[in-house]
Design a protein around this motif. Sequence first.
Motif, PDB file in Angstrom:
ATOM      1  N   PRO A 189       0.823  -1.205   0.000  1.00  0.00           N
ATOM      2  CA  PRO A 189       0.000   0.000   0.000  1.00  0.00           C
ATOM      3  C   PRO A 189       0.859   1.259   0.000  1.00  0.00           C
ATOM      4  CG  PRO A 189       0.066  -0.928   2.202  1.00  0.00           C
ATOM      5  CD  PRO A 189       0.827  -1.876   1.312  1.00  0.00           C
ATOM      6  N   VAL A 190       0.513   2.199  -0.862  1.00  0.00           N
ATOM      7  CA  VAL A 190       1.158   3.512  -0.902  1.00  0.00           C
ATOM      8  C   VAL A 190       0.063   4.540  -0.625  1.00  0.00           C
ATOM      9  CG1 VAL A 190       2.313   5.206  -2.361  1.00  0.00           C
ATOM     10  CG2 VAL A 190       2.955   2.794  -2.507  1.00  0.00           C
ATOM     11  N   PHE A 191       0.277   5.378   0.383  1.00  0.00           N
ATOM     12  CA  PHE A 191      -0.778   6.273   0.826  1.00  0.00           C
ATOM     13  C   PHE A 191      -0.604   7.672   0.240  1.00  0.00           C
ATOM     14  CE2 PHE A 191      -0.303   3.053   4.168  1.00  0.00           C
ATOM     15  CZ  PHE A 191      -1.575   2.516   4.129  1.00  0.00           C
ATOM     16  N   ALA A 192      -1.716   8.213  -0.281  1.00  0.00           N
ATOM     17  CA  ALA A 192      -1.740   9.582  -0.798  1.00  0.00           C
ATOM     18  C   ALA A 192      -2.720  10.397   0.036  1.00  0.00           C
ATOM     19  CB  ALA A 192      -2.140   9.588  -2.267  1.00  0.00           C
ATOM     20  N   ASP A 193      -2.691  11.711  -0.136  1.00  0.00           N
ATOM     21  CA  ASP A 193      -3.525  12.593   0.676  1.00  0.00           C
ATOM     22  C   ASP A 193      -4.960  12.625   0.166  1.00  0.00           C
ATOM     23  OD1 ASP A 193      -3.965  14.187   2.856  1.00  0.00           O
ATOM     24  OD2 ASP A 193      -2.770  15.885   2.150  1.00  0.00           O
ATOM     25  N   ILE A 194      -5.828  13.255   0.948  1.00  0.00           N
ATOM     26  CA  ILE A 194      -7.248  13.317   0.627  1.00  0.00           C
ATOM     27  C   ILE A 194      -7.683  14.750   0.350  1.00  0.00           C
ATOM     28  CG2 ILE A 194      -7.725  11.289   2.034  1.00  0.00           C
ATOM     29  CD1 ILE A 194      -8.895  13.203   4.156  1.00  0.00           C
ATOM     30  N   ASP A 195      -8.847  14.874  -0.252  1.00  0.00           N
ATOM     31  CA  ASP A 195      -9.478  16.177  -0.437  1.00  0.00           C
ATOM     32  C   ASP A 195     -10.098  16.601   0.895  1.00  0.00           C
ATOM     33  OD1 ASP A 195     -10.870  18.158  -2.603  1.00  0.00           O
ATOM     34  OD2 ASP A 195     -12.275  17.644  -0.998  1.00  0.00           O
ATOM     35  N   PRO A 196      -9.899  17.833   1.352  1.00  0.00           N
ATOM     36  CA  PRO A 196     -10.383  18.229   2.673  1.00  0.00           C
ATOM     37  C   PRO A 196     -11.902  18.394   2.759  1.00  0.00           C
ATOM     38  CG  PRO A 196      -9.388  20.104   1.558  1.00  0.00           C
ATOM     39  CD  PRO A 196      -9.115  18.905   0.703  1.00  0.00           C
ATOM     40  N   ILE A 197     -12.587  18.470   1.620  1.00  0.00           N
ATOM     41  CA  ILE A 197     -14.038  18.650   1.630  1.00  0.00           C
ATOM     42  C   ILE A 197     -14.754  17.304   1.546  1.00  0.00           C
ATOM     43  CG2 ILE A 197     -16.002  19.745   0.504  1.00  0.00           C
ATOM     44  CD1 ILE A 197     -14.010  21.696   1.784  1.00  0.00           C
ATOM     45  N   THR A 198     -14.384  16.488   0.577  1.00  0.00           N
ATOM     46  CA  THR A 198     -15.062  15.195   0.387  1.00  0.00           C
ATOM     47  C   THR A 198     -14.458  14.077   1.224  1.00  0.00           C
ATOM     48  OG1 THR A 198     -13.626  14.503  -1.441  1.00  0.00           O
ATOM     49  CG2 THR A 198     -15.568  15.843  -1.996  1.00  0.00           C
ATOM     50  N   PHE A 199     -13.228  14.266   1.706  1.00  0.00           N
ATOM     51  CA  PHE A 199     -12.478  13.249   2.448  1.00  0.00           C
ATOM     52  C   PHE A 199     -12.039  12.081   1.558  1.00  0.00           C
ATOM     53  CE2 PHE A 199     -15.477  15.090   5.584  1.00  0.00           C
ATOM     54  CZ  PHE A 199     -14.551  15.766   6.363  1.00  0.00           C
ATOM     55  N   ASN A 200     -12.164  12.257   0.253  1.00  0.00           N
ATOM     56  CA  ASN A 200     -11.775  11.214  -0.692  1.00  0.00           C
ATOM     57  C   ASN A 200     -10.334  11.393  -1.158  1.00  0.00           C
ATOM     58  OD1 ASN A 200     -14.216   9.758  -0.813  1.00  0.00           O
ATOM     59  ND2 ASN A 200     -15.096  11.268  -2.211  1.00  0.00           N
ATOM     60  N   LEU A 201      -9.775  10.314  -1.668  1.00  0.00           N
ATOM     61  CA  LEU A 201      -8.428  10.325  -2.221  1.00  0.00           C
ATOM     62  C   LEU A 201      -8.286  11.432  -3.264  1.00  0.00           C
ATOM     63  CD1 LEU A 201      -5.842   8.554  -1.957  1.00  0.00           C
ATOM     64  CD2 LEU A 201      -6.725   7.194  -3.865  1.00  0.00           C
ATOM     65  N   ASP A 202      -7.206  12.198  -3.156  1.00  0.00           N
ATOM     66  CA  ASP A 202      -6.952  13.328  -4.047  1.00  0.00           C
ATOM     67  C   ASP A 202      -6.216  12.842  -5.297  1.00  0.00           C
ATOM     68  OD1 ASP A 202      -6.244  15.664  -5.307  1.00  0.00           O
ATOM     69  OD2 ASP A 202      -4.982  16.424  -3.690  1.00  0.00           O
ATOM     70  N   PRO A 203      -6.847  12.917  -6.480  1.00  0.00           N
ATOM     71  CA  PRO A 203      -6.191  12.403  -7.693  1.00  0.00           C
ATOM     72  C   PRO A 203      -4.902  13.135  -8.051  1.00  0.00           C
ATOM     73  CG  PRO A 203      -8.248  13.531  -8.229  1.00  0.00           C
ATOM     74  CD  PRO A 203      -8.216  13.390  -6.746  1.00  0.00           C
ATOM     75  N   VAL A 204      -4.801  14.413  -7.682  1.00  0.00           N
ATOM     76  CA  VAL A 204      -3.573  15.168  -7.951  1.00  0.00           C
ATOM     77  C   VAL A 204      -2.423  14.595  -7.137  1.00  0.00           C
ATOM     78  CG1 VAL A 204      -2.441  17.413  -7.792  1.00  0.00           C
ATOM     79  CG2 VAL A 204      -4.826  17.269  -8.562  1.00  0.00           C
ATOM     80  N   ASP A 205      -2.668  14.306  -5.870  1.00  0.00           N
ATOM     81  CA  ASP A 205      -1.619  13.737  -5.021  1.00  0.00           C
ATOM     82  C   ASP A 205      -1.322  12.293  -5.420  1.00  0.00           C
ATOM     83  OD1 ASP A 205       0.086  14.563  -2.815  1.00  0.00           O
ATOM     84  OD2 ASP A 205      -0.823  12.917  -1.698  1.00  0.00           O
ATOM     85  N   VAL A 206      -2.336  11.586  -5.887  1.00  0.00           N
ATOM     86  CA  VAL A 206      -2.123  10.217  -6.371  1.00  0.00           C
ATOM     87  C   VAL A 206      -1.145  10.221  -7.534  1.00  0.00           C
ATOM     88  CG1 VAL A 206      -3.209   8.292  -7.596  1.00  0.00           C
ATOM     89  CG2 VAL A 206      -4.312   9.264  -5.578  1.00  0.00           C
ATOM     90  N   GLU A 207      -1.318  11.121  -8.466  1.00  0.00           N
ATOM     91  CA  GLU A 207      -0.452  11.143  -9.654  1.00  0.00           C
ATOM     92  C   GLU A 207       1.006  11.369  -9.272  1.00  0.00           C
ATOM     93  OE1 GLU A 207      -0.530  12.723 -14.237  1.00  0.00           O
ATOM     94  OE2 GLU A 207      -1.593  13.892 -12.725  1.00  0.00           O
ATOM     95  N   LYS A 208       1.254  12.133  -8.209  1.00  0.00           N
ATOM     96  CA  LYS A 208       2.621  12.377  -7.759  1.00  0.00           C
ATOM     97  C   LYS A 208       3.296  11.086  -7.290  1.00  0.00           C
ATOM     98  CE  LYS A 208       1.590  17.074  -6.096  1.00  0.00           C
ATOM     99  NZ  LYS A 208       1.484  17.927  -4.881  1.00  0.00           N
ATOM    100  N   ARG A 209       2.505  10.109  -6.873  1.00  0.00           N
ATOM    101  CA  ARG A 209       3.045   8.880  -6.301  1.00  0.00           C
ATOM    102  C   ARG A 209       3.090   7.720  -7.297  1.00  0.00           C
ATOM    103  NH1 ARG A 209       1.999  12.200  -2.606  1.00  0.00           N
ATOM    104  NH2 ARG A 209       2.635  12.008  -0.447  1.00  0.00           N
ATOM    105  N   ILE A 210       2.631   7.938  -8.522  1.00  0.00           N
ATOM    106  CA  ILE A 210       2.690   6.887  -9.538  1.00  0.00           C
ATOM    107  C   ILE A 210       4.125   6.730 -10.034  1.00  0.00           C
ATOM    108  CG2 ILE A 210       1.959   6.230 -11.868  1.00  0.00           C
ATOM    109  CD1 ILE A 210      -0.688   7.620 -11.332  1.00  0.00           C
ATOM    110  N   ASN A 211       4.584   5.480 -10.049  1.00  0.00           N
ATOM    111  CA  ASN A 211       5.923   5.180 -10.568  1.00  0.00           C
ATOM    112  C   ASN A 211       5.895   3.825 -11.271  1.00  0.00           C
ATOM    113  OD1 ASN A 211       6.372   3.043  -8.615  1.00  0.00           O
ATOM    114  ND2 ASN A 211       6.712   4.649  -7.089  1.00  0.00           N
ATOM    115  N   SER A 212       7.050   3.326 -11.618  1.00  0.00           N
ATOM    116  CA  SER A 212       7.108   2.072 -12.386  1.00  0.00           C
ATOM    117  C   SER A 212       6.624   0.862 -11.590  1.00  0.00           C
ATOM    118  CB  SER A 212       8.548   1.830 -12.866  1.00  0.00           C
ATOM    119  OG  SER A 212       9.438   1.752 -11.754  1.00  0.00           O
ATOM    120  N   ASN A 213       6.563   0.988 -10.264  1.00  0.00           N
ATOM    121  CA  ASN A 213       6.096  -0.121  -9.429  1.00  0.00           C
ATOM    122  C   ASN A 213       4.584  -0.082  -9.181  1.00  0.00           C
ATOM    123  OD1 ASN A 213       8.710  -1.219  -8.984  1.00  0.00           O
ATOM    124  ND2 ASN A 213       9.096   0.367  -7.454  1.00  0.00           N
TER     125      ASN A 213
END
Length: 370
Positions: A97-121
């Motif tokens: 599991p790799v954890f990314a941040d959430i949106d402060p309004i919806t409390f859902n996973l933030d797609p912008v922060d998710v993209e920062k954590r995408i790599n070859s693995n």
Amino acid sequence: MDPIYVTKPYLPPFEEVSPLLRQIWDRKILTNSGPNHQLLEADLIRYLGIKNISLFSNGTLALLVALKSLRLVGEVITTPFTFIATANSICWNNLIPVFADIDPITFNLDPVDVEKRINSNTCAILPVHCYGNPCDVKAFEALGENYNLPVVYDASHAFGVEIDNESILNFGEFSTLSFHATKVFNTFEGGAVVSPNLSVKKRLDRLKNFGFVSESVVASNGINAKMSEFSAALGLCQLNYVDKCIKMRRNIAKVYCELLAGVNWLSLPCYPENIFHNTAYFPVRVGLDAFGMRDSLVEHMKEVFEVYPRKYFYPLVYDFPYFSGYHDKERYPLPNATKAAAEVICLPIYPDLSESDISRVVESITSFRC
């Protein structure tokens, strides 16, 4: 006075369930995709507006098997602001599991922060429709397409939720549901995987039945995760009342919003017009600028009024000892998730919550002195 807990399961009249129980006794079919199981799948497809569904004995196994079916290797990006089962399902598949941040309004996973954590693995993205609030599905679908990654939605909270008049369950590679006793729709224990086509459903159905293709052929490393006929029978009866239950929940949420609107240190949920919300939870943020205020309020509600809210979700997943090694908090701080875990409580909400109960919950908050 009787305690008021954060939730209470809805059960249909027993006299409506008992004929189905008598049928189970007479048929002697208790599991293995029996008649009730098949009827419930068909009824859920119609009710939810989906193409295929596979019933499971619980929501955790539904998610575990959905991930297993994809034959993934590597890292799965997900949220730390969720129930522990989300991350457990990743690790049980020998994934990281790799954890990314959430949106402060919806409390859902933030797609912008998710993209920062995408790599070859990275091998998948696992967002959660937190509290039944739909994720930014368009953004996640774009990420999945751009990086050739499957997106699996943990929709445990999102039974019946729609966005722009379409079921939220129709997005991604899979959506998984929980029918636990605490959920809007329950079968005592249970869960499901919503899949895009029949061939995928058949693979899921094999995996949940030990991997059997036929009586003498096992084609994959499966598990026993089948829903029983008892749970399916309850689900058939529950479907007759779920619309009523959701309507009652929505009315309670409306009353909460009206009565708590003047509490200036409380931040209430918002419900966009293009979303049909099931109000599975009623999360509020406490004391946006006062660290520790949330815990003081919770103790006040419990001790003085016997009202028992829940600190969903505290602690964050990576603060549990087993998961602490998966995330470097100093190098990758997740400020929105950290703040939400310190400030959010879910107020009691369930169909049987009376007007006097609602008043007591509200008074337990308005009587609190910061």
